[in-house]
Design an enzyme around this catalytic site. Structure first.
Site, short mmCIF file in Angstrom:
data_model
loop_
_atom_site.label_atom_id
_atom_site.label_comp_id
_atom_site.label_asym_id
_atom_site.label_seq_id
_atom_site.Cartn_x
_atom_site.Cartn_y
_atom_site.Cartn_z
N MET A 109 35.27 39.31 34.48
CA MET A 109 35.01 40.48 35.29
C MET A 109 35.59 40.22 36.65
O MET A 109 35.02 39.46 37.43
CB MET A 109 33.51 40.73 35.35
CG MET A 109 32.95 40.99 33.98
SD MET A 109 31.20 41.24 34.00
CE MET A 109 30.68 39.70 34.70
N GLY A 110 36.79 40.74 36.94
CA GLY A 110 37.41 40.54 38.24
C GLY A 110 36.41 40.87 39.31
O GLY A 110 35.99 40.01 40.05
N THR A 111 36.01 42.06 39.37
CA THR A 111 34.77 42.50 40.02
C THR A 111 34.66 42.57 41.51
O THR A 111 35.24 41.80 42.27
CB THR A 111 33.59 41.62 39.55
OG1 THR A 111 33.50 41.71 38.15
CG2 THR A 111 32.30 42.07 40.14
N THR A 112 33.84 43.56 41.91
CA THR A 112 33.26 43.56 43.25
C THR A 112 31.77 43.78 43.06
O THR A 112 31.37 44.76 42.44
CB THR A 112 33.81 44.74 44.07
OG1 THR A 112 35.22 44.69 44.01
CG2 THR A 112 33.35 44.66 45.49
#
Lengths: 273, 237
Positions: free
Chosen positions: B15-18
């Protein structure tokens, strides 16, 4: 690498002991045999009455098609089926294993299996092997809580989605789904969309091919449509059949039809002590 | 067969994610994007990265999808037992500590950054960050994931103590949408979870309702818009 004098007891999980031997053999020129992969396009979607799963039927061994009509939709429970992509042995073994665990669980609880149970059993197993069990699965089924569709990745992560695709043909199939999926599809619309998505994988992905298998699961009922569509028939068949080369002389011909030689009587008396 | 692409599809699901967690006057707001990627392919464009641990404590997950799912499953299981034994709802501090014990104890195996947030009657709204090494740090606000790199400056300027619920929610949505604009590994929709004494409320902001930032293009709601648009003028020789 220094070897410790004390043998560490095995703690379960994957044993990497033979990897050093394999490396040594590879250096000497004896490589590992390539394994049977299902290049694959597998899909699943939720429609108004339940879940539809679809898969192609090509199994590859490197560049060769090893099986033109293999079964990629595996039985997990009467109400749960699972499509498998990745190494064929891994998907077969892991779905068989969880299917028997589910059967035992059904005996224990006296209830129909739930999709989340299969999901948790699969994810726990795959996570503990840290991605070395190369099985990417689309799990779908209808249980007492409703229809469910999940994807499971080799490392053990899962997603819950209304429509999903996996395998080398997943991008081609997902393009079909993203354009045409909507909520509340009817059974025929759903089957058509699944067939279109699998065909998109079959014709545009080299790792997928041959026929389309479909499985429709609704509350209390399932239909496994094996070879629902055969878009790649063998059109050029020699009408003469098999002939030996010109230099071979046929001396005599004997054809034995393979039928039962043993008569089985139905019913009969029960065995007596 | 493009073997590079095949390799990518077998890459671990990450999950690359922020992810963001923010305290306000009376509770906490947790926010996250919804993109899960395998290599360069978006495996799930609508994932839910804010997972429930108990009725009053939620966790934002980032990093390896498999690792973070397993950690939150274990913590949910232990917290359930703890709640039964304690005979009252678990505190946010206990939940965060359980997360930390698993993250630190398996630090060689795991690759996941988590933000634990919730509300309990003793301390009110609290946010705890559990980043990669397994440390536990209580913070008034926490950011994590690959998209958080673009938000440090933004929070330095925009964060203030004692916001209202609406201010906090708007801050979180604005921050996630800024990160989505700049980080390739974040995208999709913005999900928020607000936890206070009254309970939990989940909100969902689809991608096309988010504000556009510098040089961003307007989102098309459907491919059919492009297909039905009039084609280019024929060339004149």
């Amino acid at each position: 690498m220094s070897k410790s004098a004390i043998d560490v007891p095995s703690q379960g999980g994957f044993s990497f002991d033979l990897c050093r031997r394999n490396d040594m053999l590879a250096k000497k020129g004896v490589g590992l045999p390539s394994f049977l992969k299902t290049g694959t396009t597998i899909v699943g979607l939720i429609f108004q009455d339940g879940v539809i799963l679809g898969a192609d039927t090509r199994a590859t061994e490197g560049p060769i098609v090893a099986d033109k009509n293999c079964e990629k939709i595996h039985y997990m429970a009467p109400n749960i089926y699972c499509c498998g992509a990745g190494t064929a042995a891994d998907t077969e073994a892991v779905t068989d294993m969880v299917s028997s665990q589910l059967q035992l669980h059904r005996y224990h609880t006296g209830r129909e299996s739930r999709v989340v149970t299969a999901l948790t059993l699969l994810k726990k197993h795959l996570f503990s092997y840290q991605g070395h069990v190369s099985a990417a699965l689309v799990l779908g089924g209808v249980d007492i809580t409703g229809p469910h569709l999940h994807t499971i990745y080799p490392h053990g992560s899962t997603d819950t989605l209304p429509f999903a695709t996996m395998g080398s043909g997943s991008l081609a199939a997902m393009a079909m789904f993203e354009s045409n999926y909507k909520e509340g599809l009817t059974r025929d619309e759903g089957i058509k969309l699944v067939v279109d998505a699998i065909c998109s994988g079959i014709f545009n992905d080299l790792g997928s091919g041959s026929n389309v298998d479909v499985c429709v699961i609704t509350k209390g009922h399932k239909e496994y449509l094996r070879n629902h569509l055969l878009p790649n028939p063998r059109t050029f068949v020699n009408s003469k059949g098999y002939t030996f080369t010109k230099k071979t002389e046929v001396l005599s011909t004997k054809i034995i039809p393979l039928k039962e030689r043993v008569e089985v009587t139905e019913g009969g008396d029960a065995m007596e002590e | 067969m493009d073997l590079n692409n095949m390799g990518d599809l077998n890459a671990p699901h990450s999950m690359g994610t922020t992810i963001i967690g923010v305290t306000y006057n009376g509770g906490v707001v947790l926010g996250a994007d919804s993109r899960t990627s395998t290599g360069m392919y978006v495996a799930n464009r609508a994932s839910d990265k804010i997972t429930q641990l108990t009725d009053n404590v939620y966790v934002c997950r980032s990093g390896s999808a498999a690792d973070s799912q397993i950690v939150s499953d274990y913590v949910r299981y232990f917290l359930h037992q703890h709640t039964i034994q304690l005979e009252q709802p678990a505190t946010v501090k206990v939940a965060a500590n359980l997360v930390r014990l698993i993250a630190y104890g398996n630090k060689n195996m795991l690759q996941t950054g988590l933000i634990v947030g919730g509300w309990d009657k003793y301390e009110g709204g609290k946010i705890y960050g559990v980043p990669l090494g397994g440390t536990l740090i209580e913070q008034p606000f926490a950011i994590g994931g690959s998209g958080s790199s673009y938000l440090y400056g933004f929070f330095d300027q925009a964060w203030k103590e004692g916001m209202t619920k609406e201010e906090a929610e708007q801050l979180v949505v604005k921050a996630v949408s800024l990160a989505i604009a700049r980080d390739g590994a974040s995208g999709g929709v913005v999900r928020t979870v607000t936890i206070n004494s009254e309970g939990v409320s989940r909100k969902f902001y689809p991608g096309d309702t988010l504000p556009l930032w510098h040089e961003e293009l307007e989102a098309h709601t459907s491919l059919l818009d492009i297909l039905n648009a009039p084609g280019p003028e024929p060339m004149n020789i």
